[in-house]
Scaffold this active site. Structure first.
Site, mmCIF file in Angstrom:
data_model
loop_
_atom_site.group_PDB
_atom_site.id
_atom_site.type_symbol
_atom_site.label_atom_id
_atom_site.label_comp_id
_atom_site.label_asym_id
_atom_site.label_seq_id
_atom_site.Cartn_x
_atom_site.Cartn_y
_atom_site.Cartn_z
ATOM 1 C CG HIS A 156 4.541 0.972 3.061
ATOM 2 N ND1 HIS A 156 3.909 2.050 2.503
ATOM 3 C CD2 HIS A 156 3.805 0.617 4.147
ATOM 4 C CE1 HIS A 156 2.833 2.350 3.222
ATOM 5 N NE2 HIS A 156 2.723 1.483 4.220
ATOM 6 C CD GLU A 166 -0.856 0.130 3.838
ATOM 7 O OE1 GLU A 166 -1.970 -0.435 3.886
ATOM 8 O OE2 GLU A 166 -0.351 0.737 4.812
ATOM 9 C CB CYS A 203 3.981 1.109 13.099
ATOM 10 S SG CYS A 203 3.607 2.175 11.682
ATOM 11 C CG HIS A 241 3.974 3.662 8.206
ATOM 12 N ND1 HIS A 241 2.849 3.902 8.950
ATOM 13 C CD2 HIS A 241 3.550 2.965 7.123
ATOM 14 C CE1 HIS A 241 1.795 3.389 8.341
ATOM 15 N NE2 HIS A 241 2.193 2.822 7.223
HETATM 16 MN MN MN Z 1 1.071 1.759 5.633
#
Ligand code: MN
Length: 150
Positions: A104, A64, A118, A70
């Site tokens: 990613h 996505e 994350c 992130h």
């Molecule tokens: Mn993501």
């Protein structure tokens, strides 16, 4: 909402009163073996969330991209990540930054899970999955073509 001052770890990578959530609400086959826990939900004065994701051995997150970033720290196991057109092998303690608008996908090793913290903004856009034209571009690189799972 008042956040608890102290949350105990009850077993490795599990915390008191923090539920183990599905990775994505809508399910699907574009990911495999991923769980999600929201460690810090964010607040008006700290508008960010820290989540713990765990990808089971052989599993993967969704391929996505989105406009939010992130900031990731690997805290368990091993695996690899695609960021843009590059694949990076990952070990415990490594850091990964995913810039805005960048494809990613995280994959756990075949013999170990991949657990990571994350950090994201509380207010963020929805992830987008690759359209056929995007996949064509990604698959133009043989290493990326063999890495991605869709
Ligand atoms: Mn993501």
């Amino acid at each position: 909402m008042t956040l608890p001052t102290h949350v105990r770890q009850t077993e490795p990578f599990r915390w008191e009163d923090i539920p183990l959530l599905a990775y994505k609400e809508d399910g699907g086959t574009h990911f495999r073996g991923v769980t999600r826990q929201i460690l810090f939900p964010g607040s008006a004065t700290l508008p960010a969330q820290l989540r713990y994701f765990e990808v089971a051995e052989g599993g993967h997150s969704t391929l996505e991209r989105h406009e939010h970033e992130h900031s990731v720290m690997i805290v368990r196991g091993a695996g690899a990540v695609l960021v843009g057109m590059r694949i990076h092998r990952l070990a415990t303690g490594d850091l990964v930054h995913v810039p805005p608008g960048t494809w990613h996908q995280f994959r756990a090793s075949t013999n170990a899970p991949l657990g990571f913290l994350c950090l994201v903004c509380s207010e963020r856009d929805k992830p987008v999955r690759p359209a056929p034209g995007d996949l064509e571009q990604l698959r133009a690189d043989p290493a990326v073509a063999s890495f991605i799972r869709v």
